[in-house]
Design an enzyme around this catalytic site. Structure first.
Site, short mmCIF file in Angstrom:
data_model
loop_
_atom_site.label_atom_id
_atom_site.label_comp_id
_atom_site.label_asym_id
_atom_site.label_seq_id
_atom_site.Cartn_x
_atom_site.Cartn_y
_atom_site.Cartn_z
CE1 TYR A 126 -4.04 -1.88 -0.07
CE2 TYR A 126 -2.86 -3.32 1.45
CZ TYR A 126 -3.92 -3.09 0.58
OH TYR A 126 -4.86 -4.07 0.37
CG PHE A 414 -11.07 -1.19 9.61
CD1 PHE A 414 -10.81 -0.78 8.32
CD2 PHE A 414 -10.33 -0.62 10.64
CE1 PHE A 414 -9.86 0.19 8.05
CE2 PHE A 414 -9.38 0.35 10.40
CZ PHE A 414 -9.14 0.75 9.10
#
Length: 414
Positions: A126, A414
């Site tokens: 990322y 999450f």
């Protein structure tokens, strides 16, 4: 022909969830209940899929949802939280993730999100999309007999009390306690009603079945709920009938040091428990230093956790507070991205504006994400070549400006 990347239709949700399961190495197909829950709780305009042009099959997935992130000073900043990111092994190295990320970041910017956040399953992915590791977690395993805690402890000596409660009571008091903590602890993220429903068994999914836990609440002398812990224990005994149980903390929220100290002492005083696994805590958590013998707590996990991507630099830097009233000019490189530009941060006034002034520091969007919550050192990033000092002393000044007294903590996956 290359795969088509687009938001999914509700009729495509079962196939999309099946791809998510496969990407996360879950062989079981999604159930009707899984699909119904996802349809009920998700904004499908924020669920992207890549579809093979020959077969029509969904071969990659990405979803985002609305989130708030607490930043230094206590402000809650709107963020787009990324999750369910997968590419099937048959379609890797075809640029599908890059295309989905481009679509999501453009949509997030158009919505007015200040940040984008994620929990990275793999580290190398990322950074190239402008995300930087911004908050870490640590987990300790406590060897209870070595702690030096009084084994005859029978409760807090500060006038407070600890009560065992059922999940219904934990569900009732937990959200308000979490919101109280979130208002002061940077790095924490918002939780919606479904988070609490899943955590307390009111709802569950086939890929994340509810596993019952025991709950305890700490109340201060005036009866106010100041702490909550959820935990479970294994049933390990020796052949000689000696208990060797390990207790796993699933959640521990404490709004005050007194509550935190009392709950850890409570967990270490439970009969049959020889080891306590703390769950993911902040790297500067009171454990292990609250133990008489800190060496009884063995560090078993130390890893990056919450990653931050700054989308709106002016609003992001203007939202948080700073320890030193200094001025810094940052030249942010973000090719094709929304963070690109030169910015003047006036930390004393808490404002950030675009500027043409000469830069003090040059850095990429990923480095800015790492600095944003105050956990990373600009000097360290400078030594790594991720931040360039354009004015002597600017790296040390940036450390003084951005760093925080306590480290950020995000307890939520999450």
């Amino acid at each position: 022909m290359s795969a088509v990347v687009r938001p999914i239709a509700e009729s495509e949700l079962p196939a999309w969830l099946g791809t998510v399961n496969t990407g996360f190495l879950t062989a079981a197909p999604p159930t009707d209940s899984d699909v119904a829950q996802r349809a009920r709780y998700s904004d499908l305009t924020r669920a992207h899929g890549a579809f093979d042009p020959d077969t029509g099959a969904c071969v990659a997935t990405l979803r985002s949802f609305r989130q708030e992130v607490t930043v230094p000073g206590g402000a809650a900043v709107p963020s787009s939280a990324l999750t369910n990111v997968t590419v099937l092994p048959t379609h890797r190295r075809q640029g599908l993730l890059t295309r989905m990320m481009a679509a999501e970041l453009a949509a997030s910017t158009a919505r007015g999100d200040v940040l984008s956040t994620l929990i990275a399953a793999e580290y190398p992915i990322y950074g190239r999309y402008g995300y930087g590791p911004a908050a870490s977690v640590s987990e300790w395993e406590i060897d209870v007999p070595r702690t030096g805690l009084d084994p005859r402890w029978s409760g807090p000596g500060d006038g407070g009390r600890i009560d065992l409660v059922d999940v219904a009571e934990a569900r009732r008091v937990g959200p308000a306690l979490h919101e109280r903590m979130r208002s002061v602890r940077h790095g924490m993220v918002s939780r919606d009603q479904r988070w609490w429903n899943l955590a307390t068994g009111l709802e569950e999914t086939s890929y994340r079945p509810y596993r019952p836990t025991m709950q305890a609440v700490y109340r201060s002398a005036d009866g106010a709920v100041q702490g909550l812990v959820a935990y479970a224990a294994d049933g390990h005994w020796t052949d000689a009938k000696v208990p060797l149980n390990t207790l796993q903390v699933k959640e521990l929220l404490a709004a005050t040091p007194a509550a935190e100290r009392a709950l850890w002492h409570f967990l270490c005083s439970i009969d049959w428990v020889l080891k306590v696994r703390t769950g993911y805590r902040a790297p500067d958590d009171l454990v292990p230093r609250l133990l008489p013998d800190p060496r009884a707590a063995r560090l078993v996990t130390a890893a990056d956790f919450l990653w931050v991507r700054v989308l709106d630099v002016v609003r992001a830097l203007g939202a948080r507070t700073y320890a030193v009233p200094a001025t810094l000019v940052l030249d942010v490189a973000d090719p094709g991205g929304p963070a690109a530009g030169r910015y003047r941060l006036d930390a004393g006034k808490g404002t950030c504006t675009r500027t043409d002034e000469p830069a003090d520091l040059t850095l990429g969007a990923s480095a800015l994400g790492s600095l944003y919550l105050g956990d990373e050192s600009a000097v360290r990033l400078g030594a790594l070549g991720e931040v360039a000092e354009e004015r002597p002393g600017a790296l040390e000044l940036a450390d003084a400006v951005f760093r925080t007294a306590r480290r950020p903590w995000c307890p939520d996956v999450f």
